[in-house]
Design an enzyme around this catalytic site. Sequence first.
Site, PDB file in Angstrom:
ATOM      1  N   SER A  44       0.820  -1.203   0.000  1.00 21.26           N
ATOM      2  CA  SER A  44       0.000   0.000   0.000  1.00 21.26           C
ATOM      3  C   SER A  44       0.855   1.254   0.000  1.00 21.26           C
ATOM      4  O   SER A  44       2.064   1.200   0.215  1.00 21.26           O
ATOM      5  CB  SER A  44      -0.909   0.001   1.232  1.00 21.26           C
ATOM      6  N   LYS A  45       0.167   2.361  -0.241  1.00 19.12           N
ATOM      7  CA  LYS A  45       0.881   3.640  -0.287  1.00 19.12           C
ATOM      8  C   LYS A  45       1.532   3.938   1.053  1.00 19.12           C
ATOM      9  O   LYS A  45       2.565   4.585   1.116  1.00 19.12           O
ATOM     10  CB  LYS A  45      -0.095   4.745  -0.661  1.00 19.12           C
ATOM     11  N   ARG A  46       0.943   3.456   2.114  1.00 20.57           N
ATOM     12  CA  ARG A  46       1.471   3.734   3.459  1.00 20.57           C
ATOM     13  C   ARG A  46       2.709   2.896   3.791  1.00 20.57           C
ATOM     14  O   ARG A  46       3.479   3.240   4.666  1.00 20.57           O
ATOM     15  CB  ARG A  46       0.402   3.463   4.523  1.00 20.57           C
TER      16      ARG A  46
END
Length: 508
Positions: free
Chosen positions: A264-266
């Site tokens: 994910s982007k995180r």
Amino acid sequence: MSKVRVRFAPSPTGALHIGGVRTALYNYLFARHNGGEFLLRIEDTDSQRFVPGAEEYIIESLKWCGIKVDEGVGVGGPHAPYRQSERKDIYLKYALQLVESGNAYYAFDTAEELNALRSACEAKGETFSYDAKSRGSLKNSLSLPAEEVKRRIDAGDQWVIRFKMPENENVEMDDIIRGHITINTSTLDDKVLYKSADALPTYHLANIVDDHLMEISHVIRGEEWLPSLPLHFLLYRAFGWTDSQPLFAHLPLLLKPQGQGKLSKRDGDKFGFPVFPLEWHAPDGEVSMGYRESGYLPQAFVNMLALLGWNPGTEQEIFSMEELCEQFSLEKVSKSGARFNAEKAKWFNAQYMRAASDEFLAGLLLPQLKEAGIDTTAERAADAVAIIKERATFPKDLLDLTIYMFRAPESYDEKSVNKFWKEENVAYMRELREIVADLEVFEKESAEHIVREWIEAGQLPMGKIMNCLRIAIMGIGQGPDIFSICEFIGKEETLRRIDAALAKIQTA
Ligand code: GLU
């Protein structure tokens, strides 16, 4: 096979995640491999999710990767415009065609009404779905009398056009990567295709219409779009375009380094590696790191990405873009998710650093030297990097690895000194100093030869002497070939540094 035409069709909703770059890359490689065309279409019909700067970011990312767009946004082509918001006028006709053929219908339910229905269902532990079961009791052109429908439309009431999902039908689909898939329509709802409120199509309608009009032969996209596939198949059928419908290939997910769940982007911030090709400055001020700014060479990034989900079937790991274009095939794309490996990404970069030309690396080093207050020539910088490039993972490593070639050490590493700068070794250093001083030709091979002869003749401790020489020349006890460095700095400077070390360092 008709002419291969593939498209990358991102929505400008933020920075392009590396999974998106991989989708673009595989499309590009597939197009090149088959002598086809690669299109860039921007799917920006969802104005609520539009993020300023995202389109420019996408275009710059593709450029940085060396993925060349043949047709599309920023390039033009026979099917222009390629930005869906500029094609707005095209889609209504197609939505109406589906209404007329009985494959779609008008619906007048307001957002509030639908929300109320959702809440009511939730309260009962159920999920609301606008589908074959519920549509009869909702406000649409299937349930309302024809005059009422006409009256509402004429009065300017807001409406949407929904796809009329067939009831209890098995949709048979083929995917190049996943094989044959059967889905029963009873699990699917009546998706909105067009909204009068903003006179815009939704993703599904615009995507199908544009793929058809742009003569797309293969749709290669992320696995997250697999659930939309039955609807897309049914839309092609409803339009009567089945014969020219593209073939589909859904790419496996990019997984977190631990292998569980989608990358994910995180995760980038969490694990300390970039998940975006370029640094991204979000409109809210948040900055996310990028591969480019972290010192990755685009070729290394592309090589790493190509192998996340595609397997050439050989041991080969290093591929130029040309080799990827030559060898890529969808048949060798795996079904299962590809686990992202940050260490492997670094390994690829190190491989490309060591394979890069000295001149290229000198170009990366020179500004760093300048910043450190060292003024030198491109030739000198190239000679310096030639000695150490095998040890660099990132461009920023070059400075640390070469600084002592341009500047005598100001201090000496304590640990190395304690270990090697002993009285008996220092005595050898004094002898070595005289051997160096006597050398007429001062170049690597001959100097090394003479020094080795001296060491062998006296059965002296080679390792210890070399480590002391390193300490004197570089300030540290390990590093690349010391004779190469001595040759680089020259005889006078070598003597100066040995003298300085003999004068300054206390024996351990
Ligand atoms: N606009 C969609 C996206 O953002 C495109 C999906 C597709 O390729 O069909 O990924």
